[in-house]
Design an enzyme around this catalytic site. Sequence first.
Site, PDB file in Angstrom:
ATOM      1  N   LYS A 122     -10.469 -59.556 -70.849  1.00  0.00           N
ATOM      2  CA  LYS A 122     -10.714 -58.173 -71.250  1.00  0.00           C
ATOM      3  C   LYS A 122     -10.330 -57.225 -70.120  1.00  0.00           C
ATOM      4  O   LYS A 122     -10.809 -57.364 -68.997  1.00  0.00           O
ATOM      5  CB  LYS A 122     -12.182 -57.977 -71.606  1.00  0.00           C
ATOM      6  CG  LYS A 122     -12.638 -58.735 -72.836  1.00  0.00           C
ATOM      7  CD  LYS A 122     -14.098 -58.456 -73.130  1.00  0.00           C
ATOM      8  CE  LYS A 122     -14.562 -59.225 -74.350  1.00  0.00           C
ATOM      9  NZ  LYS A 122     -14.574 -60.686 -74.122  1.00  0.00           N
TER      10      LYS A 122
ATOM     11  N   ASP B 205      -8.916 -56.294 -81.989  1.00  0.00           N
ATOM     12  CA  ASP B 205      -8.064 -57.472 -81.820  1.00  0.00           C
ATOM     13  C   ASP B 205      -7.187 -57.602 -83.064  1.00  0.00           C
ATOM     14  O   ASP B 205      -7.679 -57.528 -84.197  1.00  0.00           O
ATOM     15  CB  ASP B 205      -8.915 -58.734 -81.660  1.00  0.00           C
ATOM     16  CG  ASP B 205      -9.691 -58.745 -80.355  1.00  0.00           C
ATOM     17  OD1 ASP B 205      -9.073 -58.508 -79.300  1.00  0.00           O
ATOM     18  OD2 ASP B 205     -10.914 -58.970 -80.393  1.00  0.00           O
TER      19      ASP B 205
ATOM     20  N   CYS C 155     -17.141 -59.904 -91.265  1.00  0.00           N
ATOM     21  CA  CYS C 155     -16.487 -58.622 -91.019  1.00  0.00           C
ATOM     22  C   CYS C 155     -15.016 -58.726 -91.384  1.00  0.00           C
ATOM     23  O   CYS C 155     -14.357 -59.722 -91.061  1.00  0.00           O
ATOM     24  CB  CYS C 155     -16.637 -58.225 -89.555  1.00  0.00           C
ATOM     25  SG  CYS C 155     -18.353 -58.156 -88.987  1.00  0.00           S
TER      26      CYS C 155
ATOM     27  N   CYS D  84     -12.642 -59.290 -88.299  1.00  0.00           N
ATOM     28  CA  CYS D  84     -13.031 -60.329 -87.329  1.00  0.00           C
ATOM     29  C   CYS D  84     -11.821 -61.020 -86.719  1.00  0.00           C
ATOM     30  O   CYS D  84     -10.901 -61.430 -87.420  1.00  0.00           O
ATOM     31  CB  CYS D  84     -13.912 -61.353 -88.028  1.00  0.00           C
ATOM     32  SG  CYS D  84     -14.418 -62.724 -86.958  1.00  0.00           S
TER      33      CYS D  84
ATOM     34  N   ASP E  92      -9.072 -56.918 -75.213  1.00  0.00           N
ATOM     35  CA  ASP E  92      -9.004 -58.346 -74.920  1.00  0.00           C
ATOM     36  C   ASP E  92      -7.541 -58.755 -75.052  1.00  0.00           C
ATOM     37  O   ASP E  92      -7.001 -58.845 -76.155  1.00  0.00           O
ATOM     38  CB  ASP E  92      -9.877 -59.129 -75.896  1.00  0.00           C
ATOM     39  CG  ASP E  92     -10.307 -60.472 -75.337  1.00  0.00           C
ATOM     40  OD1 ASP E  92      -9.740 -60.898 -74.319  1.00  0.00           O
ATOM     41  OD2 ASP E  92     -11.216 -61.088 -75.922  1.00  0.00           O
TER      42      ASP E  92
ATOM     43  N   ARG F 229     -17.724 -68.294 -66.357  1.00  0.00           N
ATOM     44  CA  ARG F 229     -18.448 -68.251 -67.621  1.00  0.00           C
ATOM     45  C   ARG F 229     -17.608 -68.874 -68.722  1.00  0.00           C
ATOM     46  O   ARG F 229     -16.384 -68.886 -68.649  1.00  0.00           O
ATOM     47  CB  ARG F 229     -18.836 -66.828 -67.995  1.00  0.00           C
ATOM     48  CG  ARG F 229     -17.690 -65.833 -68.049  1.00  0.00           C
ATOM     49  CD  ARG F 229     -18.238 -64.419 -67.824  1.00  0.00           C
ATOM     50  NE  ARG F 229     -17.243 -63.371 -67.899  1.00  0.00           N
ATOM     51  CZ  ARG F 229     -16.466 -63.007 -66.878  1.00  0.00           C
ATOM     52  NH1 ARG F 229     -16.553 -63.636 -65.716  1.00  0.00           N
ATOM     53  NH2 ARG F 229     -15.608 -62.026 -67.023  1.00  0.00           N
TER      54      ARG F 229
ATOM     55  N   ARG G 243     -11.878 -63.912 -85.431  1.00  0.00           N
ATOM     56  CA  ARG G 243     -11.951 -65.342 -85.738  1.00  0.00           C
ATOM     57  C   ARG G 243     -11.987 -65.558 -87.246  1.00  0.00           C
ATOM     58  O   ARG G 243     -12.490 -66.575 -87.725  1.00  0.00           O
ATOM     59  CB  ARG G 243     -13.188 -65.983 -85.087  1.00  0.00           C
ATOM     60  CG  ARG G 243     -13.133 -66.039 -83.572  1.00  0.00           C
ATOM     61  CD  ARG G 243     -14.156 -67.016 -83.005  1.00  0.00           C
ATOM     62  NE  ARG G 243     -14.081 -67.038 -81.551  1.00  0.00           N
ATOM     63  CZ  ARG G 243     -14.991 -66.524 -80.729  1.00  0.00           C
ATOM     64  NH1 ARG G 243     -16.069 -65.974 -81.234  1.00  0.00           N
ATOM     65  NH2 ARG G 243     -14.833 -66.571 -79.420  1.00  0.00           N
TER      66      ARG G 243
ATOM     67  N   CYS H 214     -21.732 -67.082 -90.286  1.00  0.00           N
ATOM     68  CA  CYS H 214     -22.284 -65.767 -89.971  1.00  0.00           C
ATOM     69  C   CYS H 214     -23.105 -65.263 -91.158  1.00  0.00           C
ATOM     70  O   CYS H 214     -22.893 -65.689 -92.288  1.00  0.00           O
ATOM     71  CB  CYS H 214     -21.173 -64.766 -89.687  1.00  0.00           C
ATOM     72  SG  CYS H 214     -20.078 -65.192 -88.318  1.00  0.00           S
TER      73      CYS H 214
ATOM     74  N   ARG I 298     -12.299 -69.550 -70.397  1.00  0.00           N
ATOM     75  CA  ARG I 298     -11.190 -68.726 -69.921  1.00  0.00           C
ATOM     76  C   ARG I 298     -11.456 -68.175 -68.523  1.00  0.00           C
ATOM     77  O   ARG I 298     -10.589 -68.197 -67.665  1.00  0.00           O
ATOM     78  CB  ARG I 298     -10.935 -67.562 -70.894  1.00  0.00           C
ATOM     79  CG  ARG I 298     -10.170 -67.924 -72.142  1.00  0.00           C
ATOM     80  CD  ARG I 298      -9.725 -66.690 -72.906  1.00  0.00           C
ATOM     81  NE  ARG I 298     -10.837 -65.956 -73.445  1.00  0.00           N
ATOM     82  CZ  ARG I 298     -11.288 -66.070 -74.698  1.00  0.00           C
ATOM     83  NH1 ARG I 298     -10.676 -66.905 -75.526  1.00  0.00           N
ATOM     84  NH2 ARG I 298     -12.306 -65.378 -75.121  1.00  0.00           N
ATOM     85  N   TYR I 299     -12.638 -67.635 -68.321  1.00  0.00           N
ATOM     86  CA  TYR I 299     -12.979 -67.024 -67.042  1.00  0.00           C
ATOM     87  C   TYR I 299     -13.541 -68.088 -66.094  1.00  0.00           C
ATOM     88  O   TYR I 299     -14.161 -69.055 -66.536  1.00  0.00           O
ATOM     89  CB  TYR I 299     -14.020 -65.920 -67.233  1.00  0.00           C
ATOM     90  CG  TYR I 299     -13.531 -64.734 -68.015  1.00  0.00           C
ATOM     91  CD1 TYR I 299     -12.907 -63.669 -67.383  1.00  0.00           C
ATOM     92  CD2 TYR I 299     -13.698 -64.669 -69.399  1.00  0.00           C
ATOM     93  CE1 TYR I 299     -12.469 -62.560 -68.098  1.00  0.00           C
ATOM     94  CE2 TYR I 299     -13.257 -63.573 -70.124  1.00  0.00           C
ATOM     95  CZ  TYR I 299     -12.648 -62.529 -69.461  1.00  0.00           C
ATOM     96  OH  TYR I 299     -12.214 -61.437 -70.174  1.00  0.00           O
TER      97      TYR I 299
END
Length: 371
Positions: A326, A282, A118, A121, A319, A105, A123, A114, A101-102
Amino acid sequence: MPDGLSHPAMPSPARTLRSPEALAEAGLVPAAALPGLRAVSERYAISVTPAVAALIDRTDPADPIAAQYIPRAAELLVSAQELEDPTADHPHSPVKGVVHRYPDRALLKPLLACPVYCRFCFRREQVGPDGGLLSEAELDAALDYFARTPQLREAILTGGDPLMLSPRRLGTIVARLSAIPHIEIIRIHSRVPVADPARVTPALAEALDTEKALFLCVHANHAREFPPPARSALRLLARGGVALLGQSVLLRGVNDSEAALEDLFRAMLASRIKPYYLHQLDRAPGTARFEVPVAEGRRLLRALRGRLTGLAWPVYALDTPGGGGKAPIGPEFATPEGADWVVERPLDGAPYRHAAAEPSPEHSLRDTPQG
């Protein structure tokens, strides 16, 4: 500051809990909740490690550790504002496992598993115990994208949790990224040091050894996530030369008070972690119960300015959906008035007018035409 220990009503499990039935057997959910939780488990993964289960106070229905990891039937309620891909990973994925995206990076997602899942989350539609381990060919293609994209200066390993990889595979990825001349920074996002600290072994620390700048961004949301095993894991990483940053999400019922945030940031610093980001939630499906309004988040951080060392001050960020990146969302302590700035002093709240600077004599002489 909380001592990092809880007082569960029954012994913590010796295995990771991955089903509603296992949660019920461990005393973490009532049997009456099982029908609704089974429906949740068909859509979203469940995982509670023994280390996390040991932190949950089973006598407290509002326990902030349980709130992060124990599923609720309300997760299947989706509001109109919630998005399956709130950060727009998919449209910015040039090859499998890469999100760019950036300009300077990009993310590398070597797996989507994971240690814990969470309940907030972003995702959560993608991650799971069987999810997304890149094949050798897919990993080669992803690393090749970094190698042939010279504007990239930073590689961010995320997922899933990269520290779930074996030390050998993780070390190979770090070494291959380190061999790319234009990659200057490697950043890794992980829950492992606090959620499954036994995974942090000397072999894992050695896998992170590189001449490039390497930062480990540790995700934690409450001060009680730093009991002795987690602190030991973090010390091992720090002794190996890994720079530690902290990222957290502002969550209703977890850290939405001045005291909880102060304790969290102090616990991070005590574990050699510099608080880096405090994320606004998010809006992933079924997460509305966690949302704290931005105005409240700004008020909480404003109240901590001056009470906490600047080392403890994170960037409060949203974000933006659609892959816009962000954006810092405050709070601000300065407002313009003409050419001056009026600054609110954190220690007493009094305004201070910072007047526009007058040109210096040297500047005036330099700008004066010479005969």
